[in-house]
Every structure is written in C-alpha cells, then in structure tokens.
Design an enzyme around this catalytic site. Sequence first.
Site, mmCIF file in Angstrom:
data_model
loop_
_atom_site.group_PDB
_atom_site.id
_atom_site.type_symbol
_atom_site.label_atom_id
_atom_site.label_comp_id
_atom_site.label_asym_id
_atom_site.label_seq_id
_atom_site.Cartn_x
_atom_site.Cartn_y
_atom_site.Cartn_z
ATOM 1 N N SER A 281 6.189 89.017 -1.312
ATOM 2 C CA SER A 281 7.251 89.050 -2.314
ATOM 3 C C SER A 281 7.537 90.498 -2.652
ATOM 4 O O SER A 281 6.630 91.331 -2.666
ATOM 5 C CB SER A 281 6.801 88.295 -3.562
ATOM 6 N N GLU A 294 8.762 77.230 6.086
ATOM 7 C CA GLU A 294 9.961 77.008 5.265
ATOM 8 C C GLU A 294 11.229 77.165 6.097
ATOM 9 O O GLU A 294 12.185 76.394 5.974
ATOM 10 C CB GLU A 294 9.993 77.998 4.106
#
Length: 483
Positions: A281, A294
Amino acid sequence: MVQEAKSRSLRSRPPQANDEFLSFTASVQFDHRLWRHDIAGSIAHAHALARAGVIDEAELESIQSGLREIAAELKEGRAALDPSLEDVHMNIEKLLTDRIGDAGAKLHTGRSRNDQVALDMRLMTRESLLDVSSKILQLQEVLLTKAKDTSDSIMPGYTHMQPAQPVLLAHHLLAHYWRLERDLGRLLDCYKRTNLSPLGAGAVAGTAFAIDREAVADMLSMDGVTQNSMDSVSDRDFVAEAAFALSLMMVHLSSLSEELVMWSSREFGFVRFLAGLTGGSSMMPQKQNPDIAELARGKSGRAIGDLVAVLTLLKSLPLAYNRDLQEDKESLFDVFDTSEASLRALTRFLAGAEFDKVRMRKAAEAGLMTATDLADLLAIRGVPFRKAHGLVREATLRSKGDHGEFLKRADELLVKELPDLDANASETLTAERSIARRGSTGGTSKGAVAHQLSVAEEMLGKNRGSVEKLMQDVSAVDRLLWA
Ligand code: ARG
C-alpha cells in the site's frame, strides 16, 4: 439550388479512400497479429494454384521465397505495415507484389479476403487454444502437487459459506482441478471444430479454379475442409466457443481467487503468499495484499465482456460475410491474452502459497461440523433419519455453537437413544473420524482422495500427451514459414 448543385458534385466525385474512412475501417493496427498465419495460408494457397496450373513452378518458388523473406522481416520488425492498406492481408500481398511483381499479383487468384481471413482466424485460434491449454495443465499440476503436499491437512468444508462438514484440504484443492479438467476438455473440443480449412470458399460461392481444398488443409495440418462456402466465410462459432470456454475458465479462476483472497484475510488466516508476489500500500506500510488473485478475479469480468461482444456481434448477421465480422478480432485476442496472463500469474501465486495447517485444523473444530455424523450414527442404528436429524438439531441449538457443550448433549442423546452402544461423543465425533467415514468414490476420506489423486494424475498425463500431439499440427504454420 446551391444545396442541390453541391450534392450533385459530391455524388459525381469518384469514390476514394479518405483518412476518415480508413481510420474507421482499417484493422491492421490489431489484425497484424495474424501475419504468421496469413503467410502460411498464402504459401499453402500458392501450392494449390500451382497444382491447378494457374501459376508455374518458377512463380510458385518466387511467391514462396518472397513470402518467407517478408516473414523474416516482419519477425525482426523490419517491414512496416501501412494502415492505408486496410488490413494485414492486403499489406502482405502488397509487400509481396512490390518485391516479386506479377507472380505476386497472381497469388490472390481464386481467393477472397473473406475465406482468407476465416482461415487466418482459425489457424490463430487453434494455436492459442493449445497455448492456453498448456497453461491450464501447469495450474493443474500445481494443484496436484499442493494436494499431495498437504495430504493429511484438515479444513472446514462450507456450504452457504457456513461451516458444514470437515474435509481434507487436498480434497478442496482437487475440486478446482476438476473444474479446470472440464475447461481443458471444452478447449480441445472447440479445437476440433476450429481446425478445418475454409480456403476455397472464395467470397461467398466457392472458387472457379481447380483448387484442391483438401491438399491445402493437409499442408496446414488441418483435419479437413468446411462443407459450405457461405457458411465457411461467415462461421465464427469457433470464436464464440473459444470465448465461452475461456470465460468459464476465468469464472473458475475467479472462484479460486476469491477463496485465496478470503483465506489470506486475518480472520481466516488459512494461507500466506510469497512476499514478492503480494502488493503493498502507498500509505500503510504493513500491507501484503493478494493483488494477483484479486486481478484474476477482476479480469474474469473482462473475459465475459469479450464473450458478450462476440455473441452480440454475430446475432442478426445475414449470410454470408459482413464487414461486422472484422470486429471479432479484438475480443478474441483479448480473451486469449487475459486468460493466458491470468493463468500464468495465478499458477505462480498458488505455487508459492503456504497453508496454515494448524489454523485450518482448528477451524474444522468450530461450527459443530460433526453434527451430521451424530445423526448418521443414530440412523445407522435404526433411528429414522428424519427423527435423528430433529434430535441432533435440538442438541446443536441448545449448545449455542459451543463445541464442548455439543459433545455433552451428544453423549446424553447417545445414552438415551442407543443405550447399548459403547461410544462417547468426544471420540466418535472428531473431524478425523468424520472424514474417515466418507470413503465413497469422490468423497473426502484419505483413501478416496488418494484414489481421486491417482485418477487426476493419470488424466493430466493423458491430456499433456494430447496437447503435445496437437502442437505438432499447429507448428505446421512455422514449418511453412521458416523452412
Ligand atoms: N479485414 C477484414 C476482416 O477482418 C477482412 C475481410 C474484408 N473483406 C472485404 N470484402 N472487405 O474481416
């Protein structure tokens, strides 16, 4: 009046390709991908022309070597394709004619771009079907390896995403193997209908030249020829079939990905991934996100979009060739690219995954997952199953999800219903015993899973053999190009 004069002058102007027309209609910016297949198809067609007496041996030789030189230049990026020539087919023909003159201008005898593009698409599709198939085999191999490595690991089996019955992790992983097995079967089935030559169909009605269609198909290692010229130039079933088979395969990858995402959450904690294959992140330094899973999940939507685009394109098209068909390419290319990339990434991702056997085993303790075993035990000893189900349900409700409490009530029930039985719940109702009882074919017992694994391994070997064998046919294109 002025208006009328102007429109008359527009009408009388000779039609000419202008930039706007071309930028809307040209396809070379994406169909350049077909260059290898186009050149191989042209070489096979040239041989048929020679056999039909349309060109002589010298012309055949000049066409063939000219096309091979062009292939070499295209491979090295030395030949430029011109968008004003519309598509890859016109470009290659022009490159050839510039190079060898009249013989090149004879190549298109007895052929239309309509049967030419249909052939190129089939050659490209059969090749890509096998490329994806071999990637599926690799993912299947990882699933089998993981299943073998974790052969005694126990986890919760879910229905409705609620704890249901304990299963072996290997059993769960193998479930994904079988989905992919069917995907592979669909791709290889589609291959059969794809690997037929439409060349000789001409624009719509067939060809007036004595072209030996079977010989052309043979040269390209195709399994035969199509039977109706009108169908030949308009049939894109193989495009839709491939797009569907790949979309369903992507749906399967998405389902597997969803589980990996869930299992890697803190709440589950069933699996960890290689740090190098997780995403971070920009704000939160601690993050290790399952980006690959994902994205594989997300890209399934894109594949389905490609399928819908193809089907929508085909609906309501009258026979035979319509320019709309040019729109099949980007969807087909994209669904192949997306599938291959997703398979490759997910295979590596899963290969590096580490399952937390302890946490999984612990989770298999929660949720009163051996309640069915208790009901079965009563039923085996003659209590009607419906009654047994009701009694055990009552016991589970009273234990409010607490495992110890459930075992206590189970013991009470056993004493009451089966006073002669010498068994206690804490020994009989373990996850291990529950799993061991399910030895039916396809069940989760160790023996049944070991058998399942050996069947899967045998199939993997067979499928690998089939794909390798078909690769021989597909490589006919390269053999013609780089001979
Ligand atoms: N670029 C066209 C396609 O991809 C090739 C066939 C064009 N035929 C024609 N008559 N304009 O479908």
